[in-house]
Design an enzyme around this catalytic site. Structure first.
Site, mmCIF file in Angstrom:
data_model
loop_
_atom_site.group_PDB
_atom_site.id
_atom_site.type_symbol
_atom_site.label_atom_id
_atom_site.label_comp_id
_atom_site.label_asym_id
_atom_site.label_seq_id
_atom_site.Cartn_x
_atom_site.Cartn_y
_atom_site.Cartn_z
ATOM 1 N N ARG A 48 0.821 -1.228 0.000
ATOM 2 C CA ARG A 48 0.000 0.000 0.000
ATOM 3 C C ARG A 48 0.849 1.271 0.000
ATOM 4 N NH1 ARG A 48 -1.581 2.738 4.051
ATOM 5 N NH2 ARG A 48 -1.393 0.987 5.473
ATOM 6 N N TYR A 102 -14.332 11.650 -19.723
ATOM 7 C CA TYR A 102 -14.789 10.278 -19.472
ATOM 8 C C TYR A 102 -15.924 10.327 -18.430
ATOM 9 C CZ TYR A 102 -14.564 5.527 -17.611
ATOM 10 O OH TYR A 102 -14.867 4.263 -17.197
ATOM 11 N N ASP A 174 -6.096 13.468 -19.085
ATOM 12 C CA ASP A 174 -6.368 12.038 -19.222
ATOM 13 C C ASP A 174 -5.848 11.644 -20.604
ATOM 14 O OD1 ASP A 174 -7.484 9.524 -19.673
ATOM 15 O OD2 ASP A 174 -9.249 9.953 -18.451
ATOM 16 N N LYS A 199 -6.664 0.168 -20.443
ATOM 17 C CA LYS A 199 -6.851 0.296 -21.879
ATOM 18 C C LYS A 199 -5.564 -0.080 -22.633
ATOM 19 C CE LYS A 199 -10.742 1.565 -20.229
ATOM 20 N NZ LYS A 199 -11.103 2.941 -19.911
#
Ligand code: PLP
Length: 391
Positions: A48, A102, A174, A199
Site C-alpha cells: 500500500r 470520461y 487524461d 486500456k
C-alpha cells in the site's frame, strides 16, 4: 544509458526491468512479499506504499514513456484520477474540467466534490476561451482530455497550459485515448498525465489498472495522499502489466495503422453518414492533431445513415464484438447513446452531438479486409424495412 535516448520499443521492453540476480532469468521476477526488512533500510517497502519492487520498477517504464521523472501505478484509472484530484484540491478550491470528460470522471466530480466543498465548473467547449472564461481566483487545477470520447475532438494542449501557467494553475490530462505511443502531453507543458492502464497499457482486456506520471515533486505529493487512501495495484497485476507493456509500442502502432485505413474506408462508404477520426483531412482538428500527436490513435466513431438500425448493426457483427471498454487488440464497438452517455437526456445528447446511430469503434490488430467484410455484412443485415419499402 539515458532513458530519453532510448527508442519507444526499447523503453517498452526494457526500462524498469528487475534483474534476476539469482537465476539470471530473462524477465523480471515477481515479488509477492507484503512484508519487508524494517531495520536499517533506506526504503520501507509495503504494497500500500506503492513501493514493492514490481510497483517501483514498472513506474520507471511509465515515467520513461511519458517523459517524466516519476510515476505511480494504481488499482484502476479511477483510483489514479481520484488520488490525483485529492492530492491537489482541498475545501474552497475550484477546478475547471473539460465538458467532454470520461463519464466516470464526470460522475466522480459531481458526486464527491460537493461533499468536500471543492468547487468545479465544466467548460462549454474545447477552445482556450471556453477555459479562460470559467477560471476563478481560487482555480487550482485545469483537467482536460484529448482526443475526446466519443467524437475525437482535439484540444490544443499548448494553449491550455500556456493559459494555466500565466495564472499559476496546475494542469492535468487524461491521456488514455492516445496512449504515450501517440501523444506525450508533458512536451506541451502539462503538469500531470493520468491513464486508465486498463486500456492500451494492458491492451488485452484482462487487466484493470491506472497510472499518473509527473515530476518527482508532484508524484511525492500524490503519494502522500495515496498511502492514506490505499488503491495500490496487486503485484500479480503489476507483473502482468509489465508483460503487456512490452508490446505496447507494437500493438498501438498496428492498431493506429488499422484505424487510419478503416477511417478512410468508412469515410467513402455509401451507407455511412459521417466518420469522426482526427487523421482524416476533413476532421476540423486535423492540423492540430498532426501538430501535437505522434499518431492519430486507434479510436474512431461513425454514424450509419438513417435507414440503418445501429442496434441491429452491432448484433449482426460477427468478428467485431459489441463490448464496453476499449483499446484491446480485438476490435470492439459500442453505442455511446446506450452506454457511456445513456444517463444524459435526448436533448443533452443532441447538444453534444451523440446521435442514436453513432458507433464508437476501438480498432484492433485484425486484418483490415476481415474487419471490412464484417462491417459490410452487418450493414446489409441492418437495413430497416422502411428503407427497403422506400427503395
Ligand atoms: C476507462 C477510462 C477511465 C477509467 O479507467 P478505469 O481503469 O476503468 O478505472 C478513465 N478515462 C478514460 C478515458 C477511460 O477510457
Amino acid at each position: 544509458m539515458t532513458k530519453e535516448k532510448l527508442g519507444l520499443n526499447t523503453i517498452c521492453t526494457h526500462v524498469g526491468e528487475i534483474k534476476d540476480e539469482q537465476f539470471k532469468g530473462a524477465i523480471s521476477p515477481i515479488y509477492l512479499s507484503s512484508s519487508y526488512e524494517f531495520l536499517d533500510v533506506d526504503v520501507k517497502r509495503y504494497p500500500r506504499y506503492f513501493n514493492t519492487p514490481n510497483q517501483e520498477y514498472l513506474s520507471k517504464k511509465i515515467a520513461a514513456l511519458e517523459h517524466t521523472e516519476a510515476a505511480l501505478i494504481f488499482a484502476s484509472g479511477m483510483a489514479a484520477i481520484s488520488h490525483l484530484f485529492f492530492a491537489f484540491l482541498k475545501t474552497g478550491d475550484h477546478v475547471v474540467l473539460q465538458n467532454t470528460l470520461y463519464g466516470g470522471t464526470s460522475n466522480f466530480v459531481r458526486e464527491e466534490f460537493p461533499k468536500y466543498g471543492i468547487e468545479f465548473t465544466f467548460t462549454n467547449g474545447s477552445e482556450v476561451g471556453d477555459f479562460e472564461t470559467v477560471i476563478q481566483a481560487n482555480t487550482k487545477l485545469i483537467h482536460i482530455e484529448t482526443p475526446s470520447n466519443p467524437l475525437l475532438t482535439i484540444t490544443d494542449i499548448k494553449k491550455i497550459t500556456t493559459l494555466a501557467r500565466s495564472k499559476g494553475i496546475l494542469t492535468s490530462i487524461d491521456n488514455t485515448f492516445a496512449s504515450p505511443v501517440n501523444q506525450n502531453p508533458i512536451d506541451f507543458g502539462i503538469d500531470l498525465v493520468m491513464h486508465s492502464a486498463t486500456k492500451y497499457f494492458g491492451g488485452h482486456s484482462d487487466i484493470c489498472a491506472g497510472a499518473v506520471a509527473a515530476s518527482k515533486e508532484h508524484i511525492d505529493k500524490i503519494w502522500n495522499v495515496s498511502k492514506n487512501l490505499g488503491g495500490s495495484l496487486s503485484d500479480f497485476t503489476v507483473w502482468m502489466l509489465e508483460r503487456s507493456m512490452k508490446t505496447m509500442g507494437l500493438r498501438v502502432k498496428a492498431q493506429t495503422k488499422n484505424a487510419f485505413k478503416m477511417a478512410k474506408w468508412l469515410n467513402k462508404h455509401d451507407c455511412i453518414a459521417k466518420v469522426y477520426y482526427p487523421g482524416l483531412k476533413s476532421h476540423p482538428d486535423y492540423e492540430l492533431a498532426k501538430a501535437q500527436m505522434k499518431g492519430f490513435g486507434a479510436m474512431l466513431s461513425f454514424e450509419l445513415k438513417e435507414e440503418f438500425d445501429a442496434h441491429k448493426f452491432q448484433k449482426e457483427l460477427k468478428l467485431i464484438k459489441s463490448s464496453m471498454s476499449l483499446a484491446g487488440i480485438e476490435s470492439t464497438v459500442i453505442s455511446p447513446a446506450l452506454t457511456s452517455h445513456a444517463l444524459l437526456s435526448q436533448e443533452e445528447r443532441d447538444a453534444v452531438g451523440i446521435s442514436d446511430g453513432l458507433i464508437r469503434f476501438s480498432v484492433g490488430i485484425e486484418s483490415v479486409k476481415d474487419l471490412k467484410a464484417d462491417i459490410n455484412n452487418a450493414i446489409t443485415k441492418s437495413r430497416t424495412k422502411k428503407a427497403v419499402a422506400n427503395a
